[in-house]
Design a protein around this motif. Sequence first.
Motif, PDB file in Angstrom:
ATOM      1  N   ILE A   1      44.093  35.095  51.672  1.00  0.00           N
ATOM      2  CA  ILE A   1      43.290  36.246  51.255  1.00  0.00           C
ATOM      3  C   ILE A   1      43.618  37.467  52.115  1.00  0.00           C
ATOM      4  O   ILE A   1      43.809  38.579  51.605  1.00  0.00           O
ATOM      5  N   VAL A   2      43.717  37.268  53.420  1.00  0.00           N
ATOM      6  CA  VAL A   2      43.975  38.382  54.336  1.00  0.00           C
ATOM      7  C   VAL A   2      45.367  38.967  54.108  1.00  0.00           C
ATOM      8  O   VAL A   2      45.541  40.187  53.961  1.00  0.00           O
ATOM      9  N   ILE A   3      46.379  38.101  54.071  1.00  0.00           N
ATOM     10  CA  ILE A   3      47.754  38.584  53.914  1.00  0.00           C
ATOM     11  C   ILE A   3      47.962  39.212  52.536  1.00  0.00           C
ATOM     12  O   ILE A   3      48.587  40.269  52.403  1.00  0.00           O
ATOM     13  N   SER A   4      47.417  38.580  51.504  1.00  0.00           N
ATOM     14  CA  SER A   4      47.586  39.098  50.153  1.00  0.00           C
ATOM     15  C   SER A   4      46.922  40.456  49.989  1.00  0.00           C
ATOM     16  O   SER A   4      47.463  41.352  49.325  1.00  0.00           O
ATOM     17  N   ALA A   5      45.748  40.631  50.584  1.00  0.00           N
ATOM     18  CA  ALA A   5      45.038  41.903  50.461  1.00  0.00           C
ATOM     19  C   ALA A   5      45.812  43.040  51.120  1.00  0.00           C
ATOM     20  O   ALA A   5      45.760  44.187  50.667  1.00  0.00           O
TER      21      ALA A   5
ATOM     22  N   LEU B   1      51.669  33.194  38.118  1.00  0.00           N
ATOM     23  CA  LEU B   1      50.727  32.109  38.414  1.00  0.00           C
ATOM     24  C   LEU B   1      49.465  32.594  39.121  1.00  0.00           C
ATOM     25  O   LEU B   1      48.363  32.147  38.781  1.00  0.00           O
ATOM     26  N   PRO B   2      49.548  33.501  40.113  1.00  0.00           N
ATOM     27  CA  PRO B   2      48.313  33.960  40.776  1.00  0.00           C
ATOM     28  C   PRO B   2      47.303  34.578  39.810  1.00  0.00           C
ATOM     29  O   PRO B   2      46.093  34.365  39.953  1.00  0.00           O
ATOM     30  N   ALA B   3      47.772  35.336  38.831  1.00  0.00           N
ATOM     31  CA  ALA B   3      46.852  35.943  37.867  1.00  0.00           C
ATOM     32  C   ALA B   3      46.157  34.870  37.039  1.00  0.00           C
ATOM     33  O   ALA B   3      44.953  34.951  36.770  1.00  0.00           O
ATOM     34  N   TYR B   4      46.908  33.868  36.631  1.00  0.00           N
ATOM     35  CA  TYR B   4      46.326  32.760  35.859  1.00  0.00           C
ATOM     36  C   TYR B   4      45.315  31.997  36.716  1.00  0.00           C
ATOM     37  O   TYR B   4      44.235  31.627  36.234  1.00  0.00           O
TER      38      TYR B   4
ATOM     39  N   ASP C   1      34.618  38.712  42.198  1.00  0.00           N
ATOM     40  CA  ASP C   1      35.715  39.220  41.378  1.00  0.00           C
ATOM     41  C   ASP C   1      35.322  40.516  40.689  1.00  0.00           C
ATOM     42  O   ASP C   1      36.122  41.453  40.580  1.00  0.00           O
ATOM     43  N   ARG C   2      34.094  40.603  40.207  1.00  0.00           N
ATOM     44  CA  ARG C   2      33.616  41.838  39.576  1.00  0.00           C
ATOM     45  C   ARG C   2      33.370  42.937  40.605  1.00  0.00           C
ATOM     46  O   ARG C   2      33.653  44.104  40.346  1.00  0.00           O
ATOM     47  N   ARG C   3      32.861  42.546  41.750  1.00  0.00           N
ATOM     48  CA  ARG C   3      32.490  43.535  42.774  1.00  0.00           C
ATOM     49  C   ARG C   3      33.716  44.111  43.471  1.00  0.00           C
ATOM     50  O   ARG C   3      33.784  45.321  43.720  1.00  0.00           O
ATOM     51  N   PHE C   4      34.707  43.286  43.776  1.00  0.00           N
ATOM     52  CA  PHE C   4      35.848  43.728  44.572  1.00  0.00           C
ATOM     53  C   PHE C   4      37.173  43.748  43.802  1.00  0.00           C
ATOM     54  O   PHE C   4      38.211  44.011  44.403  1.00  0.00           O
ATOM     55  N   GLN C   5      37.136  43.453  42.490  1.00  0.00           N
ATOM     56  CA  GLN C   5      38.354  43.479  41.679  1.00  0.00           C
ATOM     57  C   GLN C   5      39.462  42.641  42.329  1.00  0.00           C
ATOM     58  O   GLN C   5      40.559  43.121  42.602  1.00  0.00           O
ATOM     59  N   LEU C   6      39.161  41.368  42.570  1.00  0.00           N
ATOM     60  CA  LEU C   6      40.120  40.484  43.227  1.00  0.00           C
ATOM     61  C   LEU C   6      41.317  40.226  42.319  1.00  0.00           C
ATOM     62  O   LEU C   6      41.162  40.026  41.114  1.00  0.00           O
ATOM     63  N   GLY C   7      42.484  40.215  42.900  1.00  0.00           N
ATOM     64  CA  GLY C   7      43.696  39.969  42.129  1.00  0.00           C
ATOM     65  C   GLY C   7      44.745  39.268  42.960  1.00  0.00           C
ATOM     66  O   GLY C   7      44.553  38.998  44.152  1.00  0.00           O
ATOM     67  N   HIS C   8      45.870  38.942  42.330  1.00  0.00           N
ATOM     68  CA  HIS C   8      47.020  38.332  43.004  1.00  0.00           C
ATOM     69  C   HIS C   8      46.652  37.010  43.691  1.00  0.00           C
ATOM     70  O   HIS C   8      47.147  36.714  44.776  1.00  0.00           O
TER      71      HIS C   8
END
Length: 346
Positions: free
Chosen positions: A254-258, A122-125, A197-204
């Motif tokens: 965002i903080v915990i996931s990173a 789900l996070p990727a979607y 998203d392009r600059r930092f390759q955000l995921g999850h």
Amino acid sequence: MELAFIPSPSRSVLHLGPIPLRAYAFCIIIGVFVAVWLGNKRWIARGGRSGTVADIAVWAVPFGLLGGRLYHVITDYELYFSEGRDWVDAFKVWEGGLGIWGAIALGAVGAWIGCRRRGIPLPAYADAIAPGIAFAQAIGRWGNWFNQELYGKATDVPWALHITSSADGRVPGYYHPTFLYESLWCIGVALLVIWADRRFQLGHGRAFALYVAAYCVGRGWIEYMRVDDAHHILGLRLNDWTAMLVFLLAVLYIVISARRRPGREAVVEPGADTPGEKDDEAAAATVALGKDADVSGKDADDSADRAKPADTVAGRPGEPGSAEDTDAVEDVEPATADEAGSAKKG
């Protein structure tokens, strides 16, 4: 008299025979299509299959509409269940009244069901569709303009919204066009998410969390300007408190996931090629094509050599190395020593 202002539409419904065509509904539908279209492009770029976003949206959109309506009806129950009100109006979604908080919450449940059925995280979607949702909100807010609702405080700015309707307690006049403010803010949020998203390759799920946090910031100050009836807690509107709480949760995620899961998912959809694999396959195909071209070229050269006529290989008549010169050399017999001596005496 105001010299410049934003006029309100004189009507929000067109009738095609017995069928009413409501501008509010069209704004929502267009927004959904934009969100699915952009989400599909982003999903493919992340390595997913085309059409997956639309398949999951079949679950997410109905759940989202139901959640948005439930949130609105629960937080503004007096509009439907107080004395003199008709509770049946709670089902009239086309007349307006969708809470974004409920739409996102229950829409996420629908998306989770769709993702689970396809084995997709789900996070990727959510990351793929995040900017599309913001664009959809920007479009959907124009439905409030057609309905002459959710405007701000009275003002004399050149871009003031001119309200002409007096239905449901409205007072005609010039007000802050909060629908426009939120629409522009949502466009900015969508562009921010795409850039980050392009600059930092955000995921999850972090791209989606960024969208939520950025939207809450704008919703907070825009909500403060609105003058429609709302529940207040400690002097602030309920949606202001909701925006602050959701903002904190989004930043915390965002903080915990990173820290726990840095980077982006390598695979977003089982069985689909990742962008890197597609590039490798294309490069391999190019190399194989080049080798085939070299082999074909060598075969062509060999065939050309075999097809040359004999005189081309042996030389042309009259030229050094030709067949006639060779025969002439063979016909000449070596001179004997006596013949050579006679020649000297003569």
